[in-house]
Write an enzyme that holds these catalytic residues in place. Structure first.
Site, PDB file in Angstrom:
ATOM      1  N   HIS A 226      -2.499   6.637   3.250  1.00 35.21           N
ATOM      2  CA  HIS A 226      -2.850   5.398   2.928  1.00 35.21           C
ATOM      3  C   HIS A 226      -4.513   5.812   3.370  1.00 35.21           C
ATOM      4  CE1 HIS A 226      -4.334   1.635   1.360  1.00 35.21           C
ATOM      5  NE2 HIS A 226      -3.248   0.667   2.948  1.00 35.21           N
TER       6      HIS A 226
ATOM      7  N   CYS B  83       0.613  -1.207  -0.265  1.00 40.23           N
ATOM      8  CA  CYS B  83      -0.213  -0.223  -0.208  1.00 40.23           C
ATOM      9  C   CYS B  83       0.813   1.579  -0.184  1.00 40.23           C
ATOM     10  CB  CYS B  83      -0.441  -0.007   1.115  1.00 40.23           C
ATOM     11  SG  CYS B  83      -2.160  -1.615   1.459  1.00 40.23           S
TER      12      CYS B  83
ATOM     13  N   ASN C  39     -10.399  -0.442   1.323  1.00 44.20           N
ATOM     14  CA  ASN C  39      -9.003  -0.240   1.294  1.00 44.20           C
ATOM     15  C   ASN C  39      -8.701  -0.876  -0.201  1.00 44.20           C
ATOM     16  OD1 ASN C  39      -5.867  -0.324   1.403  1.00 44.20           O
ATOM     17  ND2 ASN C  39      -6.410  -1.729   3.154  1.00 44.20           N
TER      18      ASN C  39
HETATM   19  N1  ACO Z   1     -17.951  -8.685  10.403  1.00 43.01           N
HETATM   20  C1  ACO Z   1     -18.305  -8.891  11.882  1.00 43.01           C
HETATM   21  N2  ACO Z   1     -17.525  -9.832  12.530  1.00 43.01           N
HETATM   22  C2  ACO Z   1     -16.404  -9.183  12.280  1.00 43.01           C
HETATM   23  C3  ACO Z   1     -16.076  -9.007  10.791  1.00 43.01           C
HETATM   24  C4  ACO Z   1     -16.488  -8.189  10.401  1.00 43.01           C
HETATM   25  N3  ACO Z   1     -16.801  -8.534   9.086  1.00 43.01           N
HETATM   26  N4  ACO Z   1     -14.607  -9.106  11.287  1.00 43.01           N
HETATM   27  C5  ACO Z   1     -13.989  -9.757  11.811  1.00 43.01           C
HETATM   28  N5  ACO Z   1     -14.863  -9.764  13.036  1.00 43.01           N
HETATM   29  C6  ACO Z   1     -15.396  -9.950  14.810  1.00 43.01           C
HETATM   30  C7  ACO Z   1     -13.609 -11.211  14.857  1.00 43.01           C
HETATM   31  O1  ACO Z   1     -14.073 -12.138  14.463  1.00 43.01           O
HETATM   32  C8  ACO Z   1     -13.426 -10.605  16.448  1.00 43.01           C
HETATM   33  O2  ACO Z   1     -14.525 -12.060  17.121  1.00 43.01           O
HETATM   34  P1  ACO Z   1     -13.618 -11.979  18.155  1.00 43.01           P
HETATM   35  O3  ACO Z   1     -14.147 -11.468  19.427  1.00 43.01           O
HETATM   36  O4  ACO Z   1     -15.189 -13.113  19.456  1.00 43.01           O
HETATM   37  O5  ACO Z   1     -12.660 -12.881  17.834  1.00 43.01           O
HETATM   38  C9  ACO Z   1     -14.133  -9.250  16.327  1.00 43.01           C
HETATM   39  O6  ACO Z   1     -14.671  -9.051  15.357  1.00 43.01           O
HETATM   40  C10 ACO Z   1     -12.508  -8.357  16.415  1.00 43.01           C
HETATM   41  O7  ACO Z   1     -11.816  -8.668  15.452  1.00 43.01           O
HETATM   42  P2  ACO Z   1     -10.320  -7.668  15.367  1.00 43.01           P
HETATM   43  O8  ACO Z   1     -10.029  -8.299  14.378  1.00 43.01           O
HETATM   44  O9  ACO Z   1      -9.991  -7.827  16.945  1.00 43.01           O
HETATM   45  O10 ACO Z   1     -10.979  -6.774  14.920  1.00 43.01           O
HETATM   46  P3  ACO Z   1     -10.866  -5.378  14.535  1.00 43.01           P
HETATM   47  O11 ACO Z   1     -11.268  -3.940  15.804  1.00 43.01           O
HETATM   48  O12 ACO Z   1      -9.129  -5.111  14.726  1.00 43.01           O
HETATM   49  O13 ACO Z   1     -11.113  -4.935  13.000  1.00 43.01           O
HETATM   50  C11 ACO Z   1      -9.722  -5.023  11.223  1.00 43.01           C
HETATM   51  C12 ACO Z   1     -10.024  -5.758  11.901  1.00 43.01           C
HETATM   52  C13 ACO Z   1     -10.679  -3.859  10.735  1.00 43.01           C
HETATM   53  C14 ACO Z   1      -8.520  -5.334   9.398  1.00 43.01           C
HETATM   54  C15 ACO Z   1      -8.423  -3.267  11.820  1.00 43.01           C
HETATM   55  O14 ACO Z   1      -7.835  -4.741  12.287  1.00 43.01           O
HETATM   56  C16 ACO Z   1      -7.587  -2.859  10.536  1.00 43.01           C
HETATM   57  O15 ACO Z   1      -8.260  -2.618  10.258  1.00 43.01           O
HETATM   58  N6  ACO Z   1      -6.013  -3.255  10.051  1.00 43.01           N
HETATM   59  C17 ACO Z   1      -5.283  -2.312   9.617  1.00 43.01           C
HETATM   60  C18 ACO Z   1      -5.188  -3.257   8.381  1.00 43.01           C
HETATM   61  C19 ACO Z   1      -4.298  -2.239   7.414  1.00 43.01           C
HETATM   62  O16 ACO Z   1      -4.202  -1.566   7.789  1.00 43.01           O
HETATM   63  N7  ACO Z   1      -4.183  -3.250   6.791  1.00 43.01           N
HETATM   64  C20 ACO Z   1      -2.481  -2.704   5.787  1.00 43.01           C
HETATM   65  C21 ACO Z   1      -3.287  -2.238   4.906  1.00 43.01           C
HETATM   66  S1  ACO Z   1      -3.780  -3.311   3.424  1.00 43.01           S
HETATM   67  C22 ACO Z   1      -2.933  -3.720   2.164  1.00 43.01           C
HETATM   68  O17 ACO Z   1      -1.339  -3.719   2.447  1.00 43.01           O
HETATM   69  C23 ACO Z   1      -3.584  -4.707   1.042  1.00 43.01           C
END
Ligand code: ACO
Length: 336
Positions: A255, A115, A285
């Site tokens: 980003h 990214c 994203n």
């Molecule tokens: N809908 C409902 N529930 C969900 C979903 C969804 N789509 N996805 C995950 N959950 C659940 C999980 O199963 C988990 O449940 P549990 O607590 O019972 O185990 C809960 O929600 C929390 O999951 P987390 O992964 O801890 O959620 P978080 O708040 O961290 O959000 C996210 C996840 C959005 C992916 C976040 O971590 C994020 O944005 N990370 C950075 C991503 C990024 O910047 N990537 C870099 C660039 S991408 C690239 O280079 C291609």
């Protein structure tokens, strides 16, 4: 010391027509509009048509950037295209674009920095212009991420969208355009965001495809922490090199991965959150394409004026980080 600077002298983007909303995802995986908005700030994203590959999106974005710059394709000396979803391993997607737009005097290459790709290309492209090797370098970032997403994995599939952005870099005065940049790479975190199969490490078999090894895998919370810690460091490094402070920044083009990361970055950089542009809500994203798409969106709304200090920040697969500081030179965009 170079005799001239390098600036962005034309911008363009392309969005596929189909809009994929959170309500659409509610029908496909176990998720809710409320969860997606609360955890990511994403309302909708674009989906490329079945017959559209990254080069198709890139061509349209590139043509718009050339129109905006008012230069012909023949004037381009080099095309640098960043993507994690090239049409093929080879030939380079940049070469397909070079042919399609008629940039017959240009060299062309792909770069892969996740990214952060557009920031890496800006830094390299500016140096080609500043050195006098080329007058105009075309930077393009294009992604069809929905094609490498696992459509059954709710923790990743709802995040990604398709699109392309482009910018033409050309010569300017020494004290304007790209003032500084900072790049870093942290390969020890490479496995946190990876497309495991299909390369020379893991040849894809039907068994591995059934296991989803042909799809992007991400440890989101770990990437989140690396991003929030790394963004202020890399941004300060670039600002220090330019002799500027966060208070001097007019707009932050970052980003677009997650609204919570944008908010945390504004807080840690001590920059007014209103200056941190948010397009993740409508495009999701789009990996490397997100920075130039966000730039084009901001520019075409007439929100950038000559003299503005624009801070670009990227982070992503690698793990890579990048920041660039630009003294903006184009007049506010007005449609003809
Ligand atoms: N809908 C409902 N529930 C969900 C979903 C969804 N789509 N996805 C995950 N959950 C659940 C999980 O199963 C988990 O449940 P549990 O607590 O019972 O185990 C809960 O929600 C929390 O999951 P987390 O992964 O801890 O959620 P978080 O708040 O961290 O959000 C996210 C996840 C959005 C992916 C976040 O971590 C994020 O944005 N990370 C950075 C991503 C990024 O910047 N990537 C870099 C660039 S991408 C690239 O280079 C291609």
């Amino acid at each position: 010391m170079s005799l001239r600077g390098a600036t962005i002298c034309g911008v363009g983007s392309y969005l596929p027509e189909t809009v994929l909303t959170n309500a659409d995802w509610e029908r496909m995986v176990d998720t809710t509009d409320e969860w997606i908005i609360r955890h990511t700030g994403i309302n909708e994203r674009r989906l490329a048509a079945d017959d559209q590959a990254s080069s198709d999106l890139a061509i349209k974005a590139a043509q718009r950037a050339l129109d905006d710059a008012g230069i012909s394709p023949e004037q381009i000396g080099l095309i640098m295209l960043t993507t994690v979803t090239p049409d093929y391993f080879f030939p380079a997607t940049a070469c397909l674009v070079q042919d399609a737009i008629g940039a017959k005097n240009a060299g062309a290459m792909d770069m892969s920095s996740g990214c952060t790709g557009f920031i890496y290309a800006m830094a390299a492209g500016a140096n080609f212009v500043r050195s006098g090797d080329y007058d105009y370098v075309l930077l393009i970032s294009a992604e069809v991420l929905t094609r490498i997403a696992d459509w059954t994995d709710r923790s990743t599939c709802v995040l990604f969208g398709d699109g392309a952005g482009a910018a033409v870099m050309g010569p300017c005065g020494r004290d304007e355009g790209l003032l500084s940049f900072a790049l870093s790479s942290h390969g020890e975190y490479g496995d946190l965001l990876i497309l495991p199969g299909g390369g020379s490490r893991l040849r894809l078999t039907s068994e591995l495809i059934a296991q989803g090894q042909d799809c992007l895998a991400m440890q989101g919370p770990e990437i989140f922490k690396l991003a929030v810690r790394g963004i202020p460091r890399i941004a300060h490094e670039a600002l220090d090199k330019a002799g500027l402070r966060p208070a001097d920044v007019s707009a932050v083009i970052m980003h677009q991965a997650n609204r919570r990361i944008l908010d945390a970055a504004a807080d840690r950089l001590d920059i007014d959150p209103k200056k941190v542009i948010n397009t993740v809500s409508k495009y999701g994203n789009t990996s490397a394409a997100s920075v130039p798409m966000c730039l084009d969106d901001t520019y075409r709304k007439g929100q950038l004026s000559p003299g503005d200090i624009v801070l670009f920040v990227g982070f992503g697969a690698g793990f890579t980080l990048g920041a660039a500081v630009v003294r903006w030179t184009l007049p506010p965009f007005t449609s003809a």
